[in-house]
Design an enzyme around this catalytic site. Structure first.
Site, PDB file in Angstrom:
ATOM      1  N   LYS A  28      45.100  -5.868  31.270  1.00 12.33           N
ATOM      2  CA  LYS A  28      44.125  -7.479  31.114  1.00 12.33           C
ATOM      3  C   LYS A  28      42.773  -7.120  32.313  1.00 12.33           C
ATOM      4  O   LYS A  28      41.790  -7.539  31.438  1.00 12.33           O
ATOM      5  CB  LYS A  28      44.928  -8.068  31.697  1.00 12.33           C
ATOM      6  CG  LYS A  28      44.892  -9.195  32.550  1.00 12.33           C
ATOM      7  CD  LYS A  28      45.717 -10.226  33.409  1.00 12.33           C
ATOM      8  CE  LYS A  28      44.380 -11.524  33.523  1.00 12.33           C
ATOM      9  NZ  LYS A  28      45.340 -11.581  35.609  1.00 12.33           N
ATOM     10  N   LYS A  72      35.804  -8.068  42.318  1.00 17.66           N
ATOM     11  CA  LYS A  72      37.793  -7.537  41.357  1.00 17.66           C
ATOM     12  C   LYS A  72      38.224  -7.038  39.901  1.00 17.66           C
ATOM     13  O   LYS A  72      38.110  -5.820  40.266  1.00 17.66           O
ATOM     14  CB  LYS A  72      38.040  -8.454  41.594  1.00 17.66           C
ATOM     15  CG  LYS A  72      39.761  -7.470  40.793  1.00 17.66           C
ATOM     16  CD  LYS A  72      40.783  -6.918  42.160  1.00 17.66           C
ATOM     17  CE  LYS A  72      42.199  -6.927  41.204  1.00 17.66           C
ATOM     18  NZ  LYS A  72      43.028  -7.532  41.043  1.00 17.66           N
ATOM     19  N   THR A 103      43.533 -12.914  39.231  1.00 18.54           N
ATOM     20  CA  THR A 103      42.760 -12.124  38.626  1.00 18.54           C
ATOM     21  C   THR A 103      41.999 -12.634  37.122  1.00 18.54           C
ATOM     22  O   THR A 103      42.679 -12.899  36.815  1.00 18.54           O
ATOM     23  CB  THR A 103      42.930 -10.660  38.409  1.00 18.54           C
ATOM     24  OG1 THR A 103      42.974 -10.532  40.328  1.00 18.54           O
ATOM     25  CG2 THR A 103      41.928  -9.862  38.341  1.00 18.54           C
TER      26      THR A 103
END
Length: 295
Positions: A244, A169, A94
């Site tokens: 994050k 995402k 990611t």
């Protein structure tokens, strides 16, 4: 069947690699962390001496790294040069949208193919091959990668061209973070009003408050026995990882001049949560900071 280099054999990468082996593929793995290599060897993964060694002779390279800087560095330093012409690179970390697009450009310039395919579903999804993949790719490269993604996941969505898997995402996780915060706030409010957890759950889970953060990741013990709240908030998906991902969302918000006040607030709250004891706990554990007034 394909020969696959799988780089990044952590909590997510190792079960994903094992599912590829179960599907009949030849997997050569590598990780910079000795403990991860030991766990992969114990599980039966063939370990290469380096990332470049794993890539050499492979048809496909899958990377599952902590951050975009690691992907770009690995591509530039050894992986692209070690790969045979036309190798398909599947980037499942990611990372930021612009980093995914930069990685794609590097791969294409080196004569390879590249897709971004970040995942959702956590360690349980990786172990059970029920991950969701959000894919940014050309139609041709998506078709080439699909059988491999289906060996590791249950739902594979072609989101568009390069970088758009990461875009999906980051948007999905922003929704999840905001939902998890408000579910936690609702349970704390319910407690202070005298509602039992079970009563609030029974109402909200069958009414307009229903959402994944409630019915799967319920932040209080009891109503959902499989939720992290019933195992002292062991992740799952750690608070540090949510912080994050929300940092990536904030970057995208600022780059696109989007008015996303809830997303900004969620990023702020999870940054605070992760900076304390929440970094290693499941992200649903933010309810404890809400109770204590720490976020």
């Amino acid at each position: 069947m394909s020969r696959i280099a799988f780089l990044g054999l952590g909590h997510m990468g190792l079960p994903m690699a094992l599912n590829l082996v179960k599907a009949g593929h030849e997997v050569h793995g590598f990780d910079l962390v000795p403990a991860a290599i030991e766990a992969a060897q114990a599980a039966g993964i063939t370990i290469a001496s380096s990332g470049a060694d794993a890539v050499a002779g492979s048809d496909v390279v899958i990377t599952m790294f902590p951050a975009g800087k690691h992907v770009i560095s690995a591509y530039q330093d050894e992986l692209l040069a070690a790969a045979a012409p036309g190798t398909l690179f599947i980037e499942s970390s990611t990372i930021a949208v612009d980093e995914a697009q930069a990685a794609h450009a590097l791969a294409i310039a080196a004569g390879h193919r590249n897709i971004d395919a970040p995942v959702s579903g956590g360690v349980v999804g990786a172990e059970n091959a029920t991950l969701a993949f959000m894919v940014g790719a050309s139609d041709e490269d998506f078709a080439a990668a699909l059988p491999l993604l289906e060996a590791m996941g249950k739902r594979i969505v072609h989101c568009g061209g390069p970088g758009l898997g990461q875009a999906a995402k980051v948007c999905n996780n922003m929704i999840l973070a905001v939902s998890q915060i408000v579910v936690g706030e609702a349970f704390v409010l319910g407690e202070r009003l005298g509602l039992s957890h079970d009563a609030l759950y029974d109402v909200a889970a069958n009414a307009s408050g229903q959402c994944w953060a409630l019915t799967t990741n319920c932040p209080v013990p009891g109503p959902v026995p499989t939720s992290p709240a019933n195992r002292e908030y062991q992740p799952g998906f750690a608070g540090a990882l949510m912080a994050k991902d929300l940092g990536l969302a904030l970057k995208a918000i600022e780059q696109t001049s989007t008015d996303a006040r809830m997303g900004r607030l969620a990023q702020e709250l999870y940054a605070t949560f992760a900076a304390g004891e929440g970094g290693g706990r499941d992200f649903s554990g933010i309810i404890t900071d809400i109770r204590d007034g720490q976020v």
